[in-house]
Structure formats: structure tokens, C-alpha cells
Design a protein around this motif. Structure first.
Motif, mmCIF file in Angstrom:
data_model
loop_
_atom_site.group_PDB
_atom_site.id
_atom_site.type_symbol
_atom_site.label_atom_id
_atom_site.label_comp_id
_atom_site.label_asym_id
_atom_site.label_seq_id
_atom_site.Cartn_x
_atom_site.Cartn_y
_atom_site.Cartn_z
ATOM 1 N N LYS A 198 32.567 -22.692 117.085
ATOM 2 C CA LYS A 198 32.180 -21.371 118.055
ATOM 3 C C LYS A 198 30.857 -20.375 117.298
ATOM 4 N N LYS A 199 30.399 -19.243 117.236
ATOM 5 C CA LYS A 199 29.660 -19.404 116.905
ATOM 6 C C LYS A 199 29.670 -17.627 115.981
ATOM 7 N N TYR A 200 30.239 -17.096 115.024
ATOM 8 C CA TYR A 200 30.386 -15.936 114.704
ATOM 9 C C TYR A 200 29.892 -15.250 113.846
ATOM 10 N N HIS A 201 29.320 -14.234 113.919
ATOM 11 C CA HIS A 201 28.054 -12.830 113.496
ATOM 12 C C HIS A 201 28.758 -12.306 112.134
ATOM 13 N N PHE A 202 28.512 -12.566 111.018
ATOM 14 C CA PHE A 202 29.815 -11.717 109.976
ATOM 15 C C PHE A 202 29.901 -10.266 109.970
ATOM 16 N N GLY A 203 31.085 -9.886 110.319
ATOM 17 C CA GLY A 203 30.962 -8.120 109.988
ATOM 18 C C GLY A 203 31.131 -7.927 111.564
ATOM 19 N N LYS A 204 31.101 -8.485 112.866
ATOM 20 C CA LYS A 204 31.169 -7.991 114.183
ATOM 21 C C LYS A 204 33.053 -8.138 115.016
ATOM 22 N N LEU A 205 33.034 -7.540 116.045
ATOM 23 C CA LEU A 205 34.380 -8.048 116.204
ATOM 24 C C LEU A 205 34.204 -8.362 117.086
ATOM 25 N N TYR A 206 35.264 -9.454 116.679
ATOM 26 C CA TYR A 206 35.767 -10.402 118.574
ATOM 27 C C TYR A 206 37.300 -10.433 118.669
ATOM 28 N N ARG A 207 37.650 -10.134 119.940
ATOM 29 C CA ARG A 207 38.870 -9.929 119.999
ATOM 30 C C ARG A 207 39.854 -10.939 119.441
ATOM 31 N N GLU A 208 39.510 -11.973 119.905
ATOM 32 C CA GLU A 208 40.652 -13.029 118.760
ATOM 33 C C GLU A 208 40.433 -12.631 117.569
ATOM 34 N N PHE A 209 39.616 -12.299 117.175
ATOM 35 C CA PHE A 209 39.743 -12.034 115.465
ATOM 36 C C PHE A 209 41.015 -11.039 115.347
ATOM 37 N N TYR A 210 41.099 -10.229 116.049
ATOM 38 C CA TYR A 210 41.747 -8.971 115.921
ATOM 39 C C TYR A 210 43.052 -9.963 116.993
ATOM 40 N N GLN A 211 43.589 -10.544 117.728
ATOM 41 C CA GLN A 211 44.628 -10.707 117.667
ATOM 42 C C GLN A 211 45.310 -11.525 116.931
ATOM 43 N N MET A 212 44.126 -13.048 115.936
ATOM 44 C CA MET A 212 44.752 -13.245 115.208
ATOM 45 C C MET A 212 45.185 -12.365 114.163
ATOM 46 N N TRP A 213 44.419 -11.146 113.423
ATOM 47 C CA TRP A 213 45.135 -10.094 112.397
ATOM 48 C C TRP A 213 46.339 -9.817 112.676
ATOM 49 N N ASP B 1 39.790 -13.063 106.976
ATOM 50 C CA ASP B 1 40.990 -13.580 107.083
ATOM 51 C C ASP B 1 41.203 -14.575 108.693
ATOM 52 N N PRO B 2 40.796 -13.215 109.644
ATOM 53 C CA PRO B 2 40.870 -13.204 111.627
ATOM 54 C C PRO B 2 40.495 -15.215 110.965
ATOM 55 N N LEU B 3 38.694 -15.242 111.097
ATOM 56 C CA LEU B 3 38.700 -16.858 111.039
ATOM 57 C C LEU B 3 39.372 -17.776 109.729
ATOM 58 N N GLY B 4 39.928 -17.130 108.915
ATOM 59 C CA GLY B 4 40.452 -18.004 107.913
ATOM 60 C C GLY B 4 41.576 -18.502 108.486
ATOM 61 N N PHE B 5 42.056 -17.735 109.820
ATOM 62 C CA PHE B 5 43.590 -18.866 110.017
ATOM 63 C C PHE B 5 43.007 -19.169 111.069
ATOM 64 N N ILE B 6 41.581 -18.794 112.058
ATOM 65 C CA ILE B 6 41.658 -19.283 113.122
ATOM 66 C C ILE B 6 41.592 -20.528 112.897
ATOM 67 N N CYS B 7 40.454 -20.818 112.224
ATOM 68 C CA CYS B 7 40.415 -22.060 111.226
ATOM 69 C C CYS B 7 41.307 -23.173 110.937
ATOM 70 N N LEU B 8 42.254 -22.491 110.582
ATOM 71 C CA LEU B 8 43.686 -22.986 110.181
ATOM 72 C C LEU B 8 44.231 -23.620 111.221
ATOM 73 N N GLU B 9 44.036 -22.773 112.358
ATOM 74 C CA GLU B 9 45.373 -23.425 113.634
ATOM 75 C C GLU B 9 44.706 -25.175 114.158
ATOM 76 N N ARG B 10 43.009 -24.851 113.856
ATOM 77 C CA ARG B 10 42.133 -25.727 114.739
ATOM 78 C C ARG B 10 42.934 -26.824 113.287
ATOM 79 N N TYR B 11 43.125 -26.476 112.836
ATOM 80 C CA TYR B 11 42.860 -27.532 111.354
ATOM 81 C C TYR B 11 44.087 -28.148 111.893
#
Ligand SMILES: *Cc1c(COP(=O)(O)O)cnc(C)c1O
Length: 305
Positions: free
Chosen positions: A231-246, A261-271
Motif C-alpha cells: 500500500k502507498k504510504y507518504h514519507f513523514g505522514k502519520l498513520y494509525r498502523e504505524f503508531y500501533q506497530m511502533w 521503523d514502523p514501516l520497516g516492521f510492517i514489511c518484516l511482518e509481511r515477509y
């Protein structure tokens, strides 16, 4: 210059992963930028007295370049597109601490001779011709000399994996310019070991990241594996799933940062959801000073932890 950083473990996605604590590399740097700037710390530049860079006024690279300049006794001129009023008023964070280090942050929005140039073009055409003793470091430390410090990181990881007798290790880190991921994977490929880098595009998407890799190394064998965010995320924008993952990853006692790091871990989980059983080493690349401005924004938007 630096001592080898420690490796710890944490639970993630129902398994144990290793975490390389590059956030502990040097108190004055974001871990990632300190690796990229190691070349400048380890070498002398007698004809240089000024460092020139550009990027966002809230970037880890601004603070890290100010720390580098201070350590080397150089002036730092850092060009930004503009500085938001709210950033100017912060008393801590990358911008405030860079000013404390003596950085000069120059807003292109206030320049009469800008002529529609972006920061990189402006520095090359308007600034550098008049700066005989300045060194220009492109955004985020993206360029050849970053290879020097990232290779030292690669060596640390390879020695550690060998000592632990770990086979088929995947090193996971989120990418901005992709410089760290590329040079790290290149190091492992050239060493002939079985360690590989997996990464994700936090800035600009998978295609942009692939182009960055190509610019740094034309040999596709050196390119890290890109985990798609789905899914497309914009750099520096706030996302609820980022906050939850963090919150989830920080709950085990290691503080991660809020931009990458939030997107890093979201992607690692997908992997990992694809039945991968390779051992994982997540690279903590520092950047915690950015949380000083990011966390209040998240709290205002989504509430307290
Ligand atoms: C700069 C930075 C990155 C991105 O590094 P690239 O080499 O540009 O991909 C990731 N994480 C943190 C904390 C950073 O400061």
C-alpha cells in the motif's frame, strides 16, 4: 572510530529476532548517518573548512551533519526548502540540536536568486563555485564514500553471524535513499557469504528505490530484496498502523524511531508471514532524536499510548 555495536533479541511476529543496536553507535549521531559519515571521521581533509548539505529541517541528516562538522571543526551550511514556524519554535529535536551545534540552516524560500532551482541544483550552480574549501554531501549522505562505513558495519555483522554459527541470515532495515541497504548487501555479496539484506521503501516507493540502487551499483546481483508495503504510504505522514506497530515493538524495552521503523516492521511482518524461517537481524539505525517532534504529533492525532 566506533566500537562494534551490541546485538540483542526481541519477540516479533511470534518468533525471536535479533536486533543490531546501531542506535548505540555514537551519542552525537543517528546510527545510520554515523556509519555513512565514518569516512570523514577516519580521514583528514586539510583543505576543507566547511560542509554543505541539504534536506528537511527536521531530518536526522541535519543533526548528524552538524555533529560531524563540530567534531571536525568545520562550519555547516545546510540548505532547506523552507522552515515551518512550528519547527523554528521547537526547543529539542534535530533542528534545535543542529543549531546548538552551530549549524547554519539556510532557507531557499528566502533566496532572491533561486530561479526555481531545487536544493541540489542551487548548491551546485550558485553556492559551490564560490566555496573553494567546502565539501558538498548530497542528501542523506547518499554517495560513494558511504560505502566505507557501511562496509565496516557489514564486517561486524558477518563476524557476529559466523561467531554465532548462524546460516542464511537476513538483515532487515528500512530504506530512505537506499544507500545503507545497497552497500551492506554489496558487502555481503562480495564477501561471498550467505547473508542478504531485505529492505522496504519508506521514501518514494519500490520503483524509486530500485532506481537508487541502480545509480549506486549497476550490478543487480548487489541489489537488496525489496519487501513491498502492499500500500502507498507518504514519507513523514502519520498513520494509525504505524503508531500501533511502533507501540508494539517499543513495548519490549527498545525505543525505535517513528519515521522509518514502523514501516520497516510492517514489511518484516509481511515477509515473515510467507513461511520464512530464516534468522532475522533487524538493524536499529538510530534517529531517536526525531521522535521528539514526531511523538507529540502522533499523540495529538491518535491519543496517548
Ligand atoms: C537516514 C535514515 C534511514 C535511511 O537510510 P538510507 O541509507 O538513506 O536508506 C533509515 N533510518 C534512519 C533512522 C535514518 O536516520
Amino acid at each position: 572510530m566506533f566500537d562494534s555495536t551490541p546485538v540483542t533479541t526481541m519477540e516479533f511476529a511470534g518468533r525471536q529476532i535479533f536486533v543490531k543496536r546501531d542506535d548505540l553507535l555514537h551519542p552525537e549521531f543517528s546510527g545510520n548517518k554515523a556509519r555513512k559519515f565514518a569516512y570523514f571521521l577516519d580521514n583528514d581533509f586539510p583543505s576543507v573548512n566547511k560542509l554543505i548539505g541539504y534536506g528537511s529541517p527536521q531530518a536526522n541528516s541535519l543533526f548528524s551533519m552538524s555533529a560531524l562538522a563540530k567534531l571536525k571543526g568545520w562550519q555547516l551550511d545546510f540548505y532547506v526548502d523552507h522552515i515551518a514556524e512550528q519547527v523554528k519554535q521547537q526547543s529539542d529535536g534535530n533542528y534545535a540540536r543542529a543549531l546548538d551545534n552551530g549549524a547554519k540552516v539556510i532557507s531557499l524560500a528566502e533566496m532572491d536568486d533561486r530561479e526555481g532551482l531545487d536544493s541540489h541544483e542551487y548548491i551546485e550552480t550558485k553556492v559551490m563555485p564560490n566555496e573553494a574549501s567546502a565539501m558538498f554531501v548530497p542528501e542523506g549522505g547518499r554517495c560513494g564514500y558511504a560505502e566505507y562505513g557501511v562496509a565496516i558495519l557489514g564486517k561486524e555483522i558477518a563476524l557476529w553471524a559466523e561467531g554465532m554459527n548462524i546460516k542464511g541470515l537476513k538483515v532487515c532495515l528500512p530504506s530512505g535513499t537506499g544507500t545503507t541497504a545497497l552497500f551492506l548487501n554489496k558487502y555481503f555479496v562480495e564477501l561471498g557469504c550467505d547473508i542478504r539484506v531485505i529492505t522496504c521503501a519508506v521514501v518514494g516507493g519500490d520503483e524509486y528505490l530500485r532506481e537508487q540502487f541502480l545509480q549506486l551499483c549497476s550490478d543487480a546481483k548487489c541489489h537488496p530484496f525489496i519487501i513491498s508495503a502492499g500500500k502507498k504510504y507518504h514519507f513523514g505522514k502519520l498513520y494509525r498502523e504505524f503508531y500501533q506497530m511502533w507501540q508494539q515493538v517499543c513495548s519490549q524495552g527498545i525505543e525505535f524511531e517513528l519515521l522509518y521503523d514502523p514501516l520497516g516492521f510492517i514489511c518484516l511482518e509481511r515477509y515473515l508471514a510467507q513461511q520464512v524461517d530464516s534468522p532475522i537481524l533487524y538493524l536499529h539505525q538510530g534517529g531517536l532524536l526525531g521522535n521528539v517532534s514526531m511523538l507529540p504529533r502522533y499523540r495529538r492525532r491518535f491519543g496517548e499510548v
